[in-house]
Design a protein around this motif. Structure first.
Motif, PDB file in Angstrom:
ATOM      1  N   LEU A  17      74.253  40.768 -74.066  1.00 54.57           N
ATOM      2  CA  LEU A  17      74.227  41.310 -72.708  1.00 54.57           C
ATOM      3  C   LEU A  17      75.049  42.583 -72.533  1.00 54.57           C
ATOM      4  O   LEU A  17      74.605  43.521 -71.863  1.00 54.57           O
ATOM      5  CB  LEU A  17      74.678  40.240 -71.715  1.00 54.57           C
ATOM      6  CG  LEU A  17      74.392  40.537 -70.247  1.00 54.57           C
ATOM      7  CD1 LEU A  17      72.906  40.726 -69.995  1.00 54.57           C
ATOM      8  CD2 LEU A  17      74.929  39.419 -69.371  1.00 54.57           C
ATOM      9  N   ALA A  18      76.232  42.657 -73.127  1.00 52.53           N
ATOM     10  CA  ALA A  18      77.049  43.861 -72.990  1.00 52.53           C
ATOM     11  C   ALA A  18      76.319  45.083 -73.527  1.00 52.53           C
ATOM     12  O   ALA A  18      76.310  46.151 -72.904  1.00 52.53           O
ATOM     13  CB  ALA A  18      78.381  43.678 -73.711  1.00 52.53           C
ATOM     14  N   LEU A  19      75.683  44.935 -74.684  1.00 56.36           N
ATOM     15  CA  LEU A  19      74.966  46.060 -75.287  1.00 56.36           C
ATOM     16  C   LEU A  19      73.651  46.318 -74.571  1.00 56.36           C
ATOM     17  O   LEU A  19      73.217  47.465 -74.440  1.00 56.36           O
ATOM     18  CB  LEU A  19      74.763  45.807 -76.777  1.00 56.36           C
ATOM     19  CG  LEU A  19      76.066  45.605 -77.557  1.00 56.36           C
ATOM     20  CD1 LEU A  19      75.769  45.325 -79.021  1.00 56.36           C
ATOM     21  CD2 LEU A  19      76.996  46.778 -77.390  1.00 56.36           C
ATOM     22  N   SER A 138      80.481  38.994 -72.280  1.00 57.18           N
ATOM     23  CA  SER A 138      79.705  39.154 -73.508  1.00 57.18           C
ATOM     24  C   SER A 138      80.426  40.092 -74.473  1.00 57.18           C
ATOM     25  O   SER A 138      80.466  39.847 -75.685  1.00 57.18           O
ATOM     26  CB  SER A 138      78.306  39.697 -73.170  1.00 57.18           C
ATOM     27  OG  SER A 138      77.636  40.156 -74.311  1.00 57.18           O
ATOM     28  N   TRP A 139      81.009  41.148 -73.952  1.00 58.19           N
ATOM     29  CA  TRP A 139      81.762  42.096 -74.780  1.00 58.19           C
ATOM     30  C   TRP A 139      82.939  41.384 -75.466  1.00 58.19           C
ATOM     31  O   TRP A 139      83.179  41.570 -76.656  1.00 58.19           O
ATOM     32  CB  TRP A 139      82.252  43.260 -73.932  1.00 58.19           C
ATOM     33  CG  TRP A 139      82.999  44.282 -74.722  1.00 58.19           C
ATOM     34  CD1 TRP A 139      84.354  44.431 -74.799  1.00 58.19           C
ATOM     35  CD2 TRP A 139      82.445  45.309 -75.554  1.00 58.19           C
ATOM     36  NE1 TRP A 139      84.663  45.469 -75.625  1.00 58.19           N
ATOM     37  CE2 TRP A 139      83.525  46.029 -76.099  1.00 58.19           C
ATOM     38  CE3 TRP A 139      81.140  45.673 -75.886  1.00 58.19           C
ATOM     39  CZ2 TRP A 139      83.333  47.106 -76.961  1.00 58.19           C
ATOM     40  CZ3 TRP A 139      80.956  46.751 -76.743  1.00 58.19           C
ATOM     41  CH2 TRP A 139      82.035  47.447 -77.270  1.00 58.19           C
ATOM     42  N   LEU A 140      83.636  40.549 -74.702  1.00 61.11           N
ATOM     43  CA  LEU A 140      84.770  39.820 -75.275  1.00 61.11           C
ATOM     44  C   LEU A 140      84.318  38.905 -76.411  1.00 61.11           C
ATOM     45  O   LEU A 140      85.003  38.796 -77.435  1.00 61.11           O
ATOM     46  CB  LEU A 140      85.483  38.997 -74.201  1.00 61.11           C
ATOM     47  CG  LEU A 140      86.134  39.777 -73.060  1.00 61.11           C
ATOM     48  CD1 LEU A 140      86.830  38.824 -72.112  1.00 61.11           C
ATOM     49  CD2 LEU A 140      87.080  40.842 -73.575  1.00 61.11           C
ATOM     50  N   ARG A 141      83.170  38.253 -76.240  1.00 60.33           N
ATOM     51  CA  ARG A 141      82.653  37.372 -77.299  1.00 60.33           C
ATOM     52  C   ARG A 141      82.305  38.180 -78.551  1.00 60.33           C
ATOM     53  O   ARG A 141      82.569  37.737 -79.676  1.00 60.33           O
ATOM     54  CB  ARG A 141      81.440  36.585 -76.814  1.00 60.33           C
ATOM     55  CG  ARG A 141      81.848  35.335 -76.032  1.00 60.33           C
ATOM     56  CD  ARG A 141      80.681  34.448 -75.671  1.00 60.33           C
ATOM     57  NE  ARG A 141      80.059  34.970 -74.458  1.00 60.33           N
ATOM     58  CZ  ARG A 141      78.812  35.398 -74.362  1.00 60.33           C
ATOM     59  NH1 ARG A 141      77.997  35.341 -75.375  1.00 60.33           N
ATOM     60  NH2 ARG A 141      78.352  35.867 -73.227  1.00 60.33           N
ATOM     61  N   LEU A 142      81.714  39.359 -78.371  1.00 59.30           N
ATOM     62  CA  LEU A 142      81.381  40.202 -79.525  1.00 59.30           C
ATOM     63  C   LEU A 142      82.645  40.643 -80.252  1.00 59.30           C
ATOM     64  O   LEU A 142      82.689  40.656 -81.487  1.00 59.30           O
ATOM     65  CB  LEU A 142      80.574  41.427 -79.087  1.00 59.30           C
ATOM     66  CG  LEU A 142      79.184  41.155 -78.517  1.00 59.30           C
ATOM     67  CD1 LEU A 142      78.550  42.451 -78.042  1.00 59.30           C
ATOM     68  CD2 LEU A 142      78.297  40.467 -79.539  1.00 59.30           C
TER      69      LEU A 142
END
Length: 195
Positions: A17-19, A138-142
């Motif tokens: 989702l972040a990307l 989502s960015w944090l998970r990546l």
């Protein structure tokens, strides 16, 4: 670029989702496009199947100005962080502040369900924060998983990002059919002109 109403015109979808949010801006033949330049574009993004799946079971928030403004805040924050992750320089401590501001509008509430199983629920200050918060999370998970796999396309004219899930971690292009083939063609013509 002509499209049917509600059709997602982006060349790359389905990334985390972040990307996927970063990829709401792209170029086509050198012409820049921005899916989130209108509330109608937000509606297209919110209704795309990969985005719907990643936003979870909650109802889709309204495609309105408040949701769009909050999503644009998240995209701007992610854009700065993606640039530093791509090796364009270390992230300044202040680069985290905008993303942390988005994250401050939601939380994950952990509970024990009636069946004895753990459960997690996302709670946001207002439904209009949900897409922005989910993209930031989502960015944090990546970053927690494999930050080295967050990449910009190797085509300098391309602004798209992807998460490299290849076994050996050598993916370079947003799409082999698009940017990858264009690069191969340029190399081929360069070799022929040298001969």
């Amino acid at each position: 670029m002509s499209q049917s109403p509600g059709t997602d015109p982006r060349p790359l979808t389905g990334e985390p989702l972040a990307l996927d949010l970063l990829n709401t801006r792209w170029t086509d033949g050198g012409v820049p496009h921005d899916l989130l330049d209108s509330v109608a574009g937000l509606g297209v993004w919110l209704s795309s199947p990969p985005v719907r799946e990643q936003l979870g079971p909650d109802p889709v928030p309204a495609a309105d100005r408040a949701t769009l403004d909050r999503l644009l805040l998240a995209r701007t924050a992610l854009d700065a962080l993606a640039a530093s992750t791509a090796g364009e320089g270390p992230a300044a401590p202040a680069d985290a502040d905008p993303l942390n501001e988005v994250l401050s509008h939601g939380r994950v509430r952990r509970t024990l369900g009636p069946d004895g199983a753990p459960a997690s629920t996302v709670e946001v200050d207002d439904p209009s924060w949900a897409p922005a918060w989910h993209a930031a999370e989502s960015w944090l998970r990546l970053l927690a998983d494999r930050p080295d796999r967050i990449r910009p396309c190797a085509n300098p004219a391309c602004v798209l990002h992807f998460y490299d899930v290849s076994k050996n971690g050598t993916r370079r292009w947003c799409s082999m059919a698009g940017c990858g083939n264009r690069a191969k063609a340029r190399r081929h013509y360069a070799r022929r002109s040298e001969a």
